[in-house]
Design a protein around this motif. Structure first.
Motif, PDB file in Angstrom:
ATOM      1  N   SER A  89       0.830  -1.212   0.000  1.00 38.78           N
ATOM      2  CA  SER A  89       0.000   0.000   0.000  1.00 38.78           C
ATOM      3  C   SER A  89       0.863   1.261   0.000  1.00 38.78           C
ATOM      4  CB  SER A  89      -0.961   0.008   1.197  1.00 38.78           C
ATOM      5  OG  SER A  89      -0.254  -0.108   2.405  1.00 38.78           O
ATOM      6  N   ASN A  90       1.995   1.217   0.731  1.00 42.81           N
ATOM      7  CA  ASN A  90       2.893   2.372   0.776  1.00 42.81           C
ATOM      8  C   ASN A  90       3.466   2.691  -0.598  1.00 42.81           C
ATOM      9  OD1 ASN A  90       5.908   3.489   2.098  1.00 42.81           O
ATOM     10  ND2 ASN A  90       3.967   4.258   2.832  1.00 42.81           N
ATOM     11  N   GLY A  91       3.825   1.642  -1.335  1.00 35.78           N
ATOM     12  CA  GLY A  91       4.349   1.821  -2.686  1.00 35.78           C
ATOM     13  C   GLY A  91       3.332   2.465  -3.610  1.00 35.78           C
ATOM     14  N   TRP A  92       2.074   2.025  -3.508  1.00 34.56           N
ATOM     15  CA  TRP A  92       1.037   2.568  -4.393  1.00 34.56           C
ATOM     16  C   TRP A  92       0.569   3.958  -3.957  1.00 34.56           C
ATOM     17  CZ3 TRP A  92       0.341   1.364  -9.147  1.00 34.56           C
ATOM     18  CH2 TRP A  92       0.695   0.101  -9.590  1.00 34.56           C
ATOM     19  N   VAL A  93       0.632   4.243  -2.649  1.00 38.80           N
ATOM     20  CA  VAL A  93       0.334   5.612  -2.191  1.00 38.80           C
ATOM     21  C   VAL A  93       1.383   6.567  -2.754  1.00 38.80           C
ATOM     22  CG1 VAL A  93       0.327   7.148  -0.165  1.00 38.80           C
ATOM     23  CG2 VAL A  93      -0.963   5.020  -0.097  1.00 38.80           C
ATOM     24  N   TYR A  94       2.643   6.127  -2.729  1.00 38.07           N
ATOM     25  CA  TYR A  94       3.722   6.974  -3.263  1.00 38.07           C
ATOM     26  C   TYR A  94       3.564   7.148  -4.778  1.00 38.07           C
ATOM     27  CZ  TYR A  94       8.370   8.819  -4.229  1.00 38.07           C
ATOM     28  OH  TYR A  94       9.408   9.608  -4.651  1.00 38.07           O
ATOM     29  N   TRP A  95       3.234   6.060  -5.485  1.00 39.16           N
ATOM     30  CA  TRP A  95       3.028   6.148  -6.937  1.00 39.16           C
ATOM     31  C   TRP A  95       1.889   7.127  -7.249  1.00 39.16           C
ATOM     32  CZ3 TRP A  95      -0.971   5.202 -10.386  1.00 39.16           C
ATOM     33  CH2 TRP A  95      -0.615   5.151 -11.744  1.00 39.16           C
ATOM     34  N   SER A  96       0.803   7.027  -6.477  1.00 39.62           N
ATOM     35  CA  SER A  96      -0.350   7.917  -6.694  1.00 39.62           C
ATOM     36  C   SER A  96       0.015   9.367  -6.420  1.00 39.62           C
ATOM     37  CB  SER A  96      -1.519   7.509  -5.784  1.00 39.62           C
ATOM     38  OG  SER A  96      -1.888   6.179  -6.020  1.00 39.62           O
ATOM     39  N   SER A  97       0.809   9.602  -5.365  1.00 37.19           N
ATOM     40  CA  SER A  97       1.202  10.981  -5.040  1.00 37.19           C
ATOM     41  C   SER A  97       2.072  11.555  -6.151  1.00 37.19           C
ATOM     42  CB  SER A  97       1.930  11.048  -3.692  1.00 37.19           C
ATOM     43  OG  SER A  97       3.231  10.528  -3.782  1.00 37.19           O
ATOM     44  N   GLU A  98       3.014  10.749  -6.671  1.00 34.62           N
ATOM     45  CA  GLU A  98       3.875  11.226  -7.760  1.00 34.62           C
ATOM     46  C   GLU A  98       3.063  11.468  -9.037  1.00 34.62           C
ATOM     47  OE1 GLU A  98       6.940  12.255  -8.052  1.00 34.62           O
ATOM     48  OE2 GLU A  98       7.424  11.940  -5.958  1.00 34.62           O
ATOM     49  N   TYR A 365       0.133  11.459   3.412  1.00 32.41           N
ATOM     50  CA  TYR A 365      -0.215  10.094   3.844  1.00 32.41           C
ATOM     51  C   TYR A 365       1.048   9.235   3.833  1.00 32.41           C
ATOM     52  CZ  TYR A 365      -4.993  11.646   2.662  1.00 32.41           C
ATOM     53  OH  TYR A 365      -6.183  12.343   2.578  1.00 32.41           O
ATOM     54  N   ASN A 366       1.869   9.435   2.811  1.00 34.78           N
ATOM     55  CA  ASN A 366       3.125   8.703   2.698  1.00 34.78           C
ATOM     56  C   ASN A 366       4.068   9.055   3.846  1.00 34.78           C
ATOM     57  OD1 ASN A 366       6.098   8.708   1.271  1.00 34.78           O
ATOM     58  ND2 ASN A 366       4.844   7.005   0.601  1.00 34.78           N
ATOM     59  N   TRP A 367       4.124  10.342   4.182  1.00 38.41           N
ATOM     60  CA  TRP A 367       4.986  10.780   5.288  1.00 38.41           C
ATOM     61  C   TRP A 367       4.500  10.231   6.627  1.00 38.41           C
ATOM     62  CZ3 TRP A 367       6.544  16.629   4.391  1.00 38.41           C
ATOM     63  CH2 TRP A 367       7.263  16.712   3.198  1.00 38.41           C
ATOM     64  N   ALA A 368       3.196  10.149   6.800  1.00 40.90           N
ATOM     65  CA  ALA A 368       2.649   9.580   8.046  1.00 40.90           C
ATOM     66  C   ALA A 368       3.093   8.124   8.189  1.00 40.90           C
ATOM     67  CB  ALA A 368       1.124   9.680   8.040  1.00 40.90           C
ATOM     68  N   PHE A 369       3.111   7.394   7.075  1.00 42.66           N
ATOM     69  CA  PHE A 369       3.587   6.008   7.059  1.00 42.66           C
ATOM     70  C   PHE A 369       5.045   5.944   7.509  1.00 42.66           C
ATOM     71  CE2 PHE A 369       0.677   3.144   4.470  1.00 42.66           C
ATOM     72  CZ  PHE A 369       0.883   2.023   5.267  1.00 42.66           C
ATOM     73  N   ILE A 370       5.870   6.885   7.032  1.00 40.94           N
ATOM     74  CA  ILE A 370       7.291   6.919   7.410  1.00 40.94           C
ATOM     75  C   ILE A 370       7.422   7.088   8.929  1.00 40.94           C
ATOM     76  CG2 ILE A 370       9.414   8.316   7.282  1.00 40.94           C
ATOM     77  CD1 ILE A 370       8.670   8.881   4.317  1.00 40.94           C
ATOM     78  N   LEU A 371       6.651   8.029   9.490  1.00 42.82           N
ATOM     79  CA  LEU A 371       6.716   8.274  10.937  1.00 42.82           C
ATOM     80  C   LEU A 371       6.254   7.063  11.742  1.00 42.82           C
ATOM     81  CD1 LEU A 371       5.396  11.956  11.112  1.00 42.82           C
ATOM     82  CD2 LEU A 371       7.730  11.177  11.551  1.00 42.82           C
ATOM     83  N   LEU A 372       5.178   6.411  11.288  1.00 38.26           N
ATOM     84  CA  LEU A 372       4.656   5.237  11.999  1.00 38.26           C
ATOM     85  C   LEU A 372       5.642   4.068  11.915  1.00 38.26           C
ATOM     86  CD1 LEU A 372       0.908   5.455  10.909  1.00 38.26           C
ATOM     87  CD2 LEU A 372       1.842   5.956  13.179  1.00 38.26           C
ATOM     88  N   SER A 373       6.304   3.911  10.767  1.00 42.85           N
ATOM     89  CA  SER A 373       7.313   2.849  10.613  1.00 42.85           C
ATOM     90  C   SER A 373       8.487   3.101  11.550  1.00 42.85           C
ATOM     91  CB  SER A 373       7.809   2.785   9.163  1.00 42.85           C
ATOM     92  OG  SER A 373       6.752   2.532   8.274  1.00 42.85           O
ATOM     93  N   TYR A 374       8.922   4.352  11.614  1.00 40.47           N
ATOM     94  CA  TYR A 374      10.024   4.738  12.506  1.00 40.47           C
ATOM     95  C   TYR A 374       9.652   4.470  13.963  1.00 40.47           C
ATOM     96  CZ  TYR A 374      13.189   7.908  15.043  1.00 40.47           C
ATOM     97  OH  TYR A 374      14.097   8.446  15.919  1.00 40.47           O
ATOM     98  N   ARG A 375       8.428   4.821  14.314  1.00 38.98           N
ATOM     99  CA  ARG A 375       7.940   4.595  15.695  1.00 38.98           C
ATOM    100  C   ARG A 375       7.991   3.113  16.049  1.00 38.98           C
ATOM    101  NH1 ARG A 375       7.002   3.733  20.071  1.00 38.98           N
ATOM    102  NH2 ARG A 375       5.283   4.261  21.463  1.00 38.98           N
ATOM    103  N   LYS A 376       7.583   2.263  15.102  1.00 37.81           N
ATOM    104  CA  LYS A 376       7.530   0.815  15.363  1.00 37.81           C
ATOM    105  C   LYS A 376       8.920   0.189  15.368  1.00 37.81           C
ATOM    106  CE  LYS A 376       5.115  -3.099  15.570  1.00 37.81           C
ATOM    107  NZ  LYS A 376       4.408  -3.767  14.483  1.00 37.81           N
ATOM    108  N   LEU A 377       9.789   0.610  14.459  1.00 33.16           N
ATOM    109  CA  LEU A 377      11.084  -0.060  14.289  1.00 33.16           C
ATOM    110  C   LEU A 377      12.190   0.455  15.203  1.00 33.16           C
ATOM    111  CD1 LEU A 377      11.271  -0.267  10.376  1.00 33.16           C
ATOM    112  CD2 LEU A 377      10.800  -2.141  11.955  1.00 33.16           C
TER     113      LEU A 377
END
Length: 438
Positions: A89-98, A365-377
């Motif tokens: 989903s992250n890949g396709w959100v980024y593709w859609s944003s671009e 939305y893509n940036w929110a994913f980055i922050l949530l991934s950082y929080r988890k990892l």
């Protein structure tokens, strides 16, 4: 991992320069007109807040990159944090944003060209730039890289040129011989409505779009651990340049005269009797906008190829020659460009606002994913948790700001429809491959 470190060639300061070149584009040169239109002088505060939020997102991505460099960058981290569905989903959100960013830039280029060719419809001018951009992509990767290096310098020069002209105009050296009576924007900071600042925050964030590129390019560093340093320098420089440039825009011209029909920089310059300057500056705007449009076209095309290689898109898109994009991926990009031009025909008056709003939202939305991934990892202490909370809060404020204005609400609904489509596609894929691992 040794291989990743071995092939890195860039010094940290070189990545800073590349980041500045990738980020400065039509979001700054034209998208800012929406922010000024909505917030008035408070736009300075919007760009300052957006700079802080962007720094938190980049800091999170850079920390993950320094700890564990990955070719897929934020998509790979999302997969590691939450499972295969998140990477897909992250890949396709980024593709859609671009894809939306590319449409926004194409429209912006046509608007810049109308400064000279006002009688030619927006969609016709968009066709010309689309054909030129697609031709560059088809010629191959090396052409894209060469263009970005040269155009990065041109974009920075354009901003410095504007600031210099503004200082000369305000001090009376050019444009009339008398120093201008300067009313500082800070004294009229909230001349616009308070809600305008809320709405403007999204467009301020949009002007920083491109920091993900630095995450994707971090494995080109001699030492990926330098990624945080390169991004910190870049964002400090960019935030200062943005705030100073817009200070001069709203000092030289009334913010009430700013509209999306032309760049706010041209509006500020045309109020003075410099017959050659607006034409020169408009030329630079077109060159700068064209470079970022080509970068987005390239990102849209290569992203679908990468998703295909990883099993997150149909296998047909994998086909490619060395240094060239695959024909099926290129044809998909052409269809996206045609769709953008059809929208320009159907919605000529508000097309830029709608597409830019949706593009900015998909980016966040893509940036929110980055922050949530950082929080988890990676996050363990209170400081890291607090920074993620501040970053997410700023993103939420920017997203919810689009609900309170009838024009931006349409962009929000467009972005929501993309999220729904991606969610359905993710659910279908998960059900087809229930046992696939991270």
């Amino acid at each position: 991992m040794a291989d990743v470190h071995k092939k890195g060639k860039l010094a940290w300061w070189q990545l800073s320069f590349i980041g500045i070149g990738c980020i400065i584009g039509t979001g700054f040169f034209l998208g800012s007109s929406i922010a000024i239109e909505k917030a008035g002088p408070a736009v300075l505060l919007a760009y300052l807040l957006a700079g802080i939020g962007t720094y938190i997102v980049f800091r999170s991505l850079a920390a993950m990159t320094a700890n564990h460099p990955e070719k897929g960058s934020f998509r790979t981290y999302a997969k590691q944090a939450f499972g295969p569905w998140a990477g897909f989903s992250n890949g396709w959100v980024y593709w859609s944003s671009e894809m939306l960013i590319m449409g926004s830039q194409l429209t912006a280029l046509a608007i810049f060209a109308q400064f000279w060719f006002s009688a030619i419809p927006l969609w016709m001018l968009a066709c010309v730039f689309a054909v030129l951009g697609l031709l560059v992509i088809w010629l191959g990767v090396q052409q894209v890289e060469r263009m970005e290096n040269v155009f990065g310098l041109i974009k920075i020069s354009a901003i410095l040129m504007f600031i210099l002209i503004a200082i000369l105009a305000m001090t009376g050296v050019i444009g009339g011989g008398k120093p201008q009576a300067v009313t500082t924007p800070m004294s009229t900071l909230f001349d616009g409505e308070w809600s305008g600042l809320w709405i403007a925050l999204l467009y301020a964030f949009y002007a920083f779009g491109g920091i993900e590129v630095m995450g994707l390019m971090a494995n080109e560093l001699k030492d990926p651990k330098d990624a945080p340093k390169s991004g910190t320098l870049m964002l400090i420089v960019l935030t200062c340049v943005y705030v100073v440039a817009f200070y001069f825009v709203i000092t030289l011209a009334s913010w009430k005269n700013i509209s999306t029909e032309e760049s706010p920089f041209l509006t500020a310059l045309t109020e003075y009797s410099f017959p050659w300057v607006p034409h020169l500056f408009n030329s630079v705007l077109i060159i700068a906008g064209f470079s970022t449009m080509v970068a987005s076209l390239y990102a849209v095309t290569t992203m679908v190829m990468t998703l295909s290689e990883e099993g997150d898109a149909p296998k047909i898109f994998v086909e490619k020659e060395e240094g060239k994009v695959s024909k099926p991926a290129f044809l998909l990009t052409i269809s996206v460009v045609i769709l953008s031009i059809i929208l320009a025909v159907l919605l000529p008056d508000r097309i830029f606002e709608y597409v830019t709003t949706a593009a900015g939202l998909m980016l966040l939305y893509n940036w929110a994913f980055i922050l949530l991934s950082y929080r988890k990892l990676m996050v363990k202490g209170k400081k890291g948790t607090a920074l993620v909370f501040i970053g997410i809060s700023l993103i939420v404020v920017a997203v919810t700001g689009t609900w309170i204005d009838s024009m931006t609400r349409i962009g929000f609904l467009v972005s929501l429809s993309f999220l729904v489509l991606i969610a359905v596609a993710t659910w279908v894929k998960q059900n087809k491959t229930p046992q696939s691992g991270a």
